[in-house]
Design a protein around this motif. Structure first.
Motif: not given
Lengths: 244, 244
Positions: B227, A170-173, B229-233, B215
């Protein structure tokens, strides 16, 4: 304040009981993968950032390095290094790697083992390392894998009966501070993406030579929890070179 | 049998309704990141593996490519490509990328967008691409990220009220077939590690130039699910070069 959990008595005691502390390189699951990424040390000037007990310094010295500088922020780690991995060719110096000042082109090899996830500003450090390396110099390091640092807790997701279900990402970016639990103690680590690690090197003038996620070696799979490490990538190993 | 879900009527219908199908490159969240990794196309011979609707072929043709070969296994994709992205400089050819036979050094640029996770044997394909490229040639591709393909289902872990909790990673070092659900249909994809993608290129004689996990662009964050998609690559973009 630079991160220095290793001078916490309780943490240091637990750390000293880990396989990698008691057995050195042999006790580290990633060592076989890291070793084959190391350059020839013969006659080389070697810098080890976050040297800990000094195992890698001693390895470099034993393999022909001309001189080795091991740098760590932890007094306790360096005291142990001086006791168990002393060598006429090795100097141990207490300093946060972020605060280190060294002459340009003064090293042929820069190593770092599992330290950069304690560093808030990797691009600044990588730029320094590029300056410290002579042309043709090698930069080889391991870090905790971005998959391992992203969520924060660094623990598995467990089912109702305590069984491992999977590993959470989670929160990767969202790069930055994570409050991780390591050996039962809260430790501040810094999550950054794979992109940041690799693009920083490429944009900073390094050529990538190897990018490896180490798997536990077959002869360690019987150790507690080791087989589960086939389910997630925990470490990232990178070998880069400053072009001639 | 080569993977070809795109000739399944129901799947193709749903695919044709995606933003990236209706709007082309503009509708693809990774396009801004991919575009800045592309080489100059002027006068170049370009190969696109898994060309789909032909958006990248048309982009290369519109940016000065001398000739473009778009290859795909799906008859339906190629029919659409010929209808909406036709160009005198583009040839569309139906073939599985694994079965393609081309002369050595016959291309200056090889592209591939989100196709290699359908390919069972990436090292064999990468070796072919290296042969097909002229010295100095560019190889730029996107794939589903190993984090995204590892577990298999490619779905979030949800909480009791249907809210996203995190993204699950499992079986990371167990490469091979995954039964993924994409647009409601079961699709066979191949998981491989980041190590396999990058080490295959490095060991195969490519120089890495960029490794980017894109991102979502700021102007797409209002779209449903973007949004998160900011949690995983979800994707991995790679630019490499065959040395001169």
């Amino acid at each position: 304040m630079r991160e220095n959990i290793y001078d916490n008595d309780r943490f240091f005691q637990k750390y000293s009981e880990m396989n990698r502390s008691k057995e050195g390189l042999r006790g580290a699951g990633e060592w076989p993968a890291l070793r084959q990424m190391l350059p020839d040390f013969l006659g080389k000037r070697v810098l080890d950032l976050g040297c800990g007990y000094g195992w890698h310094c001693k390895y470099a010295a034993d393999h022909g390095a001309a001189r080795v500088l091991g740098v760590d922020i932890s007094q306790k780690m360096l005291e142990t290094a001086c006791r168990i991995n002393a060598d006429a060719k090795i100097t141990y110096q207490r300093c946060a790697m972020e605060d280190l000042a060294l002459p340009d082109a003064s090293f042929d090899v820069v190593l770092s083992s599992l330290a950069f996830h304690y560093c808030a500003d990797f691009p600044a450090l990588a730029a320094n390392i590029h300056r410290w390396l002579a042309p043709g110099g090698a930069f080889v390091f391991s870090v905790e894998h971005p998959v391992f640092t992203a969520y924060g807790s660094q623990d598995w997701q467990y089912g109702p009966d305590g069984e491992i279900q999977h590993f959470p990402v989670d929160r990767y970016f969202y790069e930055g501070v994570r409050d991780a639990v390591f050996l039962g103690e809260h430790v501040t680590k810094y999550h950054r993406t794979l992109t940041t690690y690799l693009q920083t090197l490429l944009a900073g003038g390094f050529a990538l030579q190897q990018v490896v996620e180490p798997q536990p070696p077959a002869d360690m799979l019987h150790l507690p929890g080791m087989r589960d490490e086939l389910r997630r990538p925990m470490m990232l190993l990178v070998a880069a070179r400053k072009p001639v």
